[in-house]
Every structure is written in structure tokens, then in C-alpha cells.
Design a protein around this motif. Structure first.
Motif, mmCIF file in Angstrom:
data_model
loop_
_atom_site.group_PDB
_atom_site.id
_atom_site.type_symbol
_atom_site.label_atom_id
_atom_site.label_comp_id
_atom_site.label_asym_id
_atom_site.label_seq_id
_atom_site.Cartn_x
_atom_site.Cartn_y
_atom_site.Cartn_z
ATOM 1 N N UNK A 193 -0.516 11.550 -11.084
ATOM 2 C CA UNK A 193 -1.202 11.568 -9.794
ATOM 3 C C UNK A 193 -0.371 10.780 -8.787
ATOM 4 N N UNK A 194 -0.183 11.349 -7.587
ATOM 5 C CA UNK A 194 0.525 10.672 -6.500
ATOM 6 C C UNK A 194 -0.465 10.344 -5.390
ATOM 7 N N UNK A 195 -0.327 9.129 -4.852
ATOM 8 C CA UNK A 195 -1.195 8.667 -3.770
ATOM 9 C C UNK A 195 -0.340 8.379 -2.545
ATOM 10 N N UNK A 196 -0.796 8.833 -1.389
ATOM 11 C CA UNK A 196 -0.104 8.543 -0.136
ATOM 12 C C UNK A 196 -1.149 8.242 0.938
ATOM 13 N N UNK A 197 -0.958 7.132 1.640
ATOM 14 C CA UNK A 197 -1.813 6.765 2.773
ATOM 15 C C UNK A 197 -0.914 6.651 3.993
ATOM 16 N N UNK A 198 -1.276 7.381 5.053
ATOM 17 C CA UNK A 198 -0.489 7.350 6.283
ATOM 18 C C UNK A 198 -1.399 7.069 7.467
ATOM 19 N N UNK A 199 -0.778 6.624 8.559
ATOM 20 C CA UNK A 199 -1.496 6.390 9.817
ATOM 21 C C UNK A 199 -0.471 6.383 10.934
ATOM 22 N N UNK A 200 -0.959 6.520 12.154
ATOM 23 C CA UNK A 200 -0.059 6.454 13.296
ATOM 24 C C UNK A 200 0.388 5.018 13.514
ATOM 25 N N UNK A 201 1.503 4.870 14.223
ATOM 26 C CA UNK A 201 2.026 3.540 14.523
ATOM 27 C C UNK A 201 0.965 2.721 15.249
ATOM 28 N N UNK A 202 0.962 1.426 14.935
ATOM 29 C CA UNK A 202 -0.057 0.530 15.486
ATOM 30 C C UNK A 202 -1.078 0.119 14.447
#
Length: 717
Positions: A91-100
Motif C-alpha cells: 500500500x502506498x500513501x500520499x498526502x498533498x496540499x497547495x503551498x502554504x
């Protein structure tokens, strides 16, 4: 899960437990930051729940992407993300968000699934019952047993966190799970805040042979925990459900049951400790002792903890919402109870145990369901790193020798004497089969006096003593006695018992008989050396053949000494003594031949003979506290001479009177100068009830300090 887990990096270390890299990678074109990019392996299919909260007004572009061999999941929301799924394989986990947005802006919760203690896990292998069974129906389903088996007398402190791990899932809004929780009425049940979607709800039911009842919802505490008593008259069931329109939901619960019957190995703690041995003293910062009081427990709980004399203890007593009243008492060696201060919802911050204390006893009382915890810390440290103050006396065969602090050889030992104590006794062990040569190394400016006591290993009797000087110690356990000098209110001292090595016997030399080579010399030397004797016989032939003999002169002297002894005994036995007459009699003894005095007074109780001095002591009258002390000086005078009388064991001894008059204080007499070839006799009156008496004569001989110490003590009791 605790609300203190606020960062994604903590998530990766504590929960995922695999090779994970928390990175913040920026894509300039999309203005997106990758906060987590990690992979985990699952051997078995396992329900997983993830919740991500944005801790600020909004986290633009916040998205969770989960990729597996079977399916992919993607959830995006600027405020809150929830995801339930079955994980298996890689299982691969990725959490992303915009800058800031950074990891510190997120609060992350995730069910525990990798590198976990699955022995405490109860996993939903087959679908649990949807509803709590009706009364009388036989149920064939595993019962959740969350018992925390940690009796207070054998367990190193109770930890109020997770105990039994319940993991399961709801397929959709129509699926429900019902599980029985093992327990008895009055048990204390604790549940940390459940980890599950917002759509999931908990119900608690009571089921018995005649009915089943939905209980009023248990209130959660400020930290989100459930804390309540196991209900009476039935079995407790937990029912997990969610909204009808909800989808797949994974959940994770931790439950702990504290049973009053398991508070100790003998059962529930009561208001009286009884004759049981005290609990061992355990240091905090961890709360060393923890328990609970149910709402119907009118007696409360009592624990007794081992302690020692003059022991400084910091106490930290705690109960949630301050619902428990604590009462602290001292327990003496004889079982007497003394209050340590006023009772209340907190213990006295610092207490000092009185002399003779064996334990401290703490009683807990509450009107409602309450949990209590007690932490202890000894400060300052006890004598020789033991507990409290070293005992003031030597142990006997009936004593527990572990109460005497043990001194290690060649290691510094620190201790303290307070204002109301004058003696500390320590133990040390000699292990070499040949014994060891020992002495004490200490700062001579410290106001204490040291004695090494060599003991008989069977009877405990004192075989030999040393005032800190070199002494041979056979194998076994022996003692060091430290006595305060003067009236110091507080004395800190430090010493080292130095091991000089094993006792070795010198090998006898090998002799070769060559006397036959010197036969002529022996004959000549014999005649030469015997010639003066023959001349002396010739000169004294008339004296030996007639006139008054030396034997007659000695008998005359003995008759005078006998009358002098009888007169001195009568004077000391009289109610009113004439000191001038006594002084005159003592001076006459000093003018008499030493051997004649010794022969007249009989075998001394104590005799010490060296090249520089001879000391004899007689008891004048049986049962009386008066003794005659004789000191014969050799060819060299003793200047600044002083005599000290001490008690190696038993009560302290002091000097009440001295004849002829000399300056004395406490247990010391100033003798000034003892002339060469002089004989001095003193009459000493002792105070106190010592079982044995020792002597220590010191002074300057030829400008060098010298001391004479008899190698054994005078039995006096």
C-alpha cells in the motif's frame, strides 16, 4: 489515539512503522506540495481508517491518495478527510496540499496496523451479530475480555492506556456489530476515544436471562475517554452502528477492565492493610502505585509502602477531578501509627520519617467512582545509597540484615547524621577465602570517629576492632561503626573502605644446618659469655648465703601493697570519700614496683603491653562503676598525653570522676606529660550502661604522634 499526535511525521514513525519518507516536494507548475510519500506491507487483509483534520481555516488542495495492487482511493477536502478501506499487500500513501500548508497545520489519526501487538487484538474475522441477542438465547461468539491483570503488589505500576484492541468494520449503513464485554458489577471500564468515522455510533446494552436494556449513553470525559462502572444484574454488550445511508466504515476500539478482585494478589484492597509485608518502595516519575475506588466502596483503599528511619520522601498523590481524599501515616517497627500531616485531596509534598519508621501507610477514600495514583521519590538520598538513615546499633541474629546499608570496597560512601542521632552502623562483606586487609580512608577534619568491627559469623560477637586503621578481616559480613564527635546539629561525612588485598602468610625460609662448621667458635663464645656470670656469682656469694633475701623483701612489699589495696577499697566503698586520702593511696601505688602491684591486685580485666607502654584495668568492686587504671611508661616520655574511653557497642559511656584530679570532658581525660619509667594509677568513675569498654591512649613520643589501643574491648555489663 492521543490528540497530541499532531504531525504526519509522528504518524509515520509510530503507526506505519515501515520505511517511510516524509517529504515536502514542490511542483512549480501545479503549486502542490507532497507532505507524505510512503509504502507499507500487509500480510493479511486489515480494515484501516484514516482521518486528517486541517487545523487552520482551510488547507487548500488537501488530498489523500492511497494506492494498492487491488484498488486506489482518493479523497480531497480542504477541512477534513476520512477514509475507510481494506488494506492487503503493498500500500502506498500520499498526502498533498497547495503551498502554504505544512505538516504542523494537520492533525492526523490512523488505526494501528503495522508492527502492532496483535496478541491483544480481537479482530472481526467473521461478521459480528447485528443485534444484542434476546434473553435466553445461546450465543456462539467470542467474548471481549479486556481484563488488566496487574496486582499492585507484584506489578510495576499500572498504565492507563490501551489494553484490549477491538478491530472491525461495517459493510454499509445496514451492517451492525454487537460484542459482549466480560466483567463483573463494580469493575472499572475505560475506553480511549474510539477511532472511527463520524457516521459511526456506540450503544451500550445490559443483557441477562430475563431482559435486555439499552443503557443511557455514557458520557465522555474532556479527553474523549469513556470511564464508567460495569453495570450490575447482567452482561454488558457494545453495539456499533452507523447512519443508514453510510458506506463502508472501519473502526478501532481500546477497552480496559480493572477488577476489584485483581487489585492485589489477595483480592480487593480494603481499609486495613493487616499483617502483610509492605509494598516495595518504587521511585517515580512514573506513578508507582495505582488503583480505583468504586462508587459503593464505603471503606476505601489502603496501601503500606516500606520506608526507613529519617527518610526524606516527596509524595505525589493524584486523582481525576480531585475526588479522592488521601491520609498518610507513619508505621513504626513496633506497629504504632503516627500521622504524617493533615489529610486532603493531595498528600503532603515532602515528609521526613521519624526514627524507627518501618513503613508509610496511605489511605484513599472517595464517594464516587475514582482512580488514584501515588508517586514517590526519596530526597535526599539515604545513607550509603540505602533507604533513609543507617541503623544506630549493631544487628543481631534475629534482625533482618538487609536493613543495614552495605558498603562496597574501594568505593566512596556518603552519609548524614542529623541533630538527634550520634551513631551510624554499616555492613560490608569480605569474599576472598583468605580474607582481606582493610582500612578506612576519610577526611580527618570531619567530626566523626570510625571503627571497623570484625564479627563472629555465627554468634555475631565482636572479635576484633580497629579505629579505621589496617585490620585483617576474614570472609563474611562485618560492620563499620561511625560515631559523631561533639554536638554538631547536622554532620555530612564521606569515607572509603580500602581493600589492601588478600591476607597472605609468608613462606617459611629454608635453613641448612651448618653448625658443625662453627663448633670451635661456639665453645669459645660459651666460655667467654659465661665468664661474667661466674664473676657475679663470686661477688654475691655472701649475700646469697646469708642475710635478708630478695624473696623476703618482696613479701614485705606485698604485705604493704595488700594493706594499701584494702584501705583504698574501703575508702571508695564509704558514703563520703576523702579525695586527699584516695590521691595519696594512688600516689603510693605509683611509687611501688609495677610487678608487685599487678601481683597484688590480681589478673587485670584488660591488659595491653607494647614496647612503649603497658596498660592494665581492674574493677575495684563487683557491680560498681569504678575501675582502677594503671599506666606504665617505658624509657621515652609521653607528652600531651590523653586517654579516651569509648563503648564499641551498647549505650554511650562518659567519665563521671577521676582521681587524682585531671581535666576531663565527656569520654576523654587529659594526662599532660607522662614521665619516662613512670607508673600512674587512676581511679575512674564511669556513667552510662555500656556492654563493653575500650581505651585509646594517645600522645607525642620523641616528637611523633603515637597511640596505644588494646586489641579487644573490656566486657563491662
Amino acid at each position: 489515539m492521543s490528540r497530541t499526535v499532531t504531525t504526519l511525521s509522528v504518524l509515520l514513525i509510530l503507526l506505519i512503522g515501515t520505511a517511510a519518507n516524509a517529504v515536502a516536494q514542490s511542483d512549480e507548475e501545479s503549486n502542490t506540495i507532497t507532505l507524505i510519500d510512503s509504502t507499507g506491507e500487509f500480510e493479511d487483509s486489515h480494515p484501516i481508517f484514516i482521518r486528517i483534520w486541517c487545523q487552520k481555516a482551510s488547507c487548500a488542495g488537501l488530498e489523500l491518495l492511497v494506492t494498492s495492487d487491488e484498488s486506489n482511493y482518493s479523497v480531497a477536502d480542504p477541512h477534513r478527510i476520512e477514509l475507510s478501506f481494506f488494506a492487503s499487500g503493498s500500500i502506498s500513501f500520499t498526502v498533498t496540499a497547495e503551498q502554504g500548508t505544512t505538516a504542523d497545520d494537520l492533525w492526523f489519526e490512523m488505526s494501528n496496523w503495522v508492527n502492532s501487538n496483535t496478541s491483544a487484538m480481537m479482530k472481526e474475522d467473521s461478521d459480528y451479530l447485528d443485534n444484542v441477542p434476546s434473553p435466553g438465547i445461546q450465543v456462539d461468539q467470542e467474548v471481549l475480555d479486556p481484563t488488566w491483570d496487574c496486582p499492585i503488589d507484584i506489578c510495576e505500576g499500572q498504565i492507563f492506556t490501551r489494553t484490549h484492541w477491538l478491530v472491525g468494520s461495517l459493510e454499509d449503513g445496514s451492517d451492525k456489530d454487537s460484542v459482549e464485554i466480560l466483567g463483573e458489577a463494580g469493575d472499572y471500564i475505560q475506553m480511549p476515544r474510539p477511532l472511527m468515522p463520524e457516521s459511526v455510533e456506540l450503544e451500550f446494552w445490559l443483557r441477562n436471562d430475563s431482559s435486555k436494556t439499552l443503557l443511557d449513553p455514557f458520557e465522555q470525559d474532556d479527553d474523549g475517554w469513556y470511564r464508567f462502572e460495569y453495570p450490575a444484574n447482567g452482561d454488558l454488550w457494545l453495539r456499533i452502528k452507523q447512519h443508514p445511508d453510510a458506506e463502508f466504515a472501519a473502526y478501532e476500539l481500546y477497552i480496559m477492565r480493572l477488577s476489584s478482585s485483581l487489585e492485589s494478589t489477595w483480592g480487593e484492597l480494603s481499609s486495613s492493610w493487616g499483617e502483610r509485608e509492605p509494598l516495595s518502595f518504587r521511585e517515580y516519575p512514573v506513578y508507582a502505585f495505582t488503583g480505583f475506588i468504586s462508587s459503593d466502596d464505603a471503606e476505601g483503599d489502603t496501601i503500606r509502602i516500606e520506608a526507613a528511619s529519617r527518610m526524606g520522601i516527596f509524595l505525589n498523590c493524584w486523582s481525576r477531578y480531585d475526588t479522592v481524599a488521601f491520609t498518610v501515616n507513619f508505621i513504626s517497627e513496633g506497629g504504632e501509627t503516627t500521622s504524617a500531616g493533615a489529610s486532603g485531596t493531595a498528600c503532603p509534598e515532602h515528609i521526613t520519617t521519624p526514627a524507627g519508621t518501618e513503613a508509610i501507610e496511605i489511605h484513599m477514600d472517595a464517594d464516587v467512582l475514582s482512580v488514584w495514583s501515588i508517586g514517590l521519590h526519596e530526597f535526599p538520598s539515604g545513607d550509603a545509597d540505602g533507604m533513609g538513615d543507617a541503623p544506630d546499633r549493631l544487628w543481631t541474629n534475629s534482625d533482618d540484615a538487609s536493613a543495614w546499608p552495605s558498603v562496597e570496597l574501594n568505593e566512596s560512601t556518603s552519609a548524614t547524621m542529623s541533630a538527634d542521632e550520634f551513631v551510624d552502623v554499616f555492613a560490608f562483606e569480605v569474599t576472598p577465602s583468605n580474607g582481606s586487609r582493610l582500612h578506612i580512608d576519610a577526611d580527618t577534619t570531619q567530626p566523626v570517629h570510625y571503627q571497623i568491627l570484625i564479627l563472629d559469623q555465627e554468634s555475631g560477637a565482636i572479635l576484633n576492632t580497629s579505629t579505621g586503621g589496617l585490620i585483617d578481616a576474614p570472609p563474611g559480613i562485618h560492620a563499620i561503626r561511625v560515631e559523631k564527635l561533639g554536638e554538631a546539629s547536622l554532620t555530612d561525612y564521606e569515607f572509603t573502605l580500602v581493600n589492601g588485598g588478600e591476607i597472605t602468610e609468608p613462606e617459611p625460609p629454608v635453613f641448612v644446618d651448618q653448625s658443625d662448621l662453627f663448633l670451635d667458635y661456639y665453645i669459645f663464645a660459651g666460655i667467654f659469655l659465661l665468664a661474667p656470670a661466674a664473676l657475679a656469682v663470686f661477688w654475691n656469694r655472701k649475700r646469697w648465703l646469708g642475710g635478708v633475701t630478695e624473696i623476703e623483701m618482696e613479701q614485705h612489699e606485698l604485705r604493704r601493697l595488700r594493706r594499701l589495696r584494702e584501705r583504698l577499697t574501703e575508702l571508695l566503698a564509704a558514703e563520703e570519700t576523702d579525695e586527699q586520702v584516695i590521691d595519696s593511696a594512688l600516689h603510693q601505688l605509683g611509687d611501688s614496683p609495677w610487678q608487685a602491684v599487678v601481683a597484688d591486685w590480681g589478673e587485670p580485666l584488660l591488659r595491653h603491653n607494647t614496647q612503649q607502654v603497658e596498660i592494665c584495668a581492674w574493677r575495684i568492686t563487683e557491680g560498681d562503676a569504678t575501675m582502677l587504671l594503671g599506666i606504665r611508661i617505658a624509657d621515652a616520655p609521653w607528652e600531651m598525653a590523653a586517654m579516651r574511653v569509648h563503648a564499641p557497642e551498647g549505650a554511650r559511656v562518659s567519665i563521671g570522676a577521676v582521681s587524682p584530679a585531671h581535666l576531663f570532658m565527656g569520654d576523654e581525660i587529659s594526662l599532660d606529660t607522662l614521665a619516662a619509667n613512670s607508673r600512674t594509677f587512676l581511679r575512674l568513675t564511669l556513667e552510662g550502661e555500656p556492654s563493653s569498654i575500650g581505651f585509646h591512649l594517645s600522645g607525642l613520643v620523641n616528637g611523633e604522634p603515637l597511640a596505644a589501643v588494646p586489641n579487644r574491648a573490656l566486657e563491662w555489663s
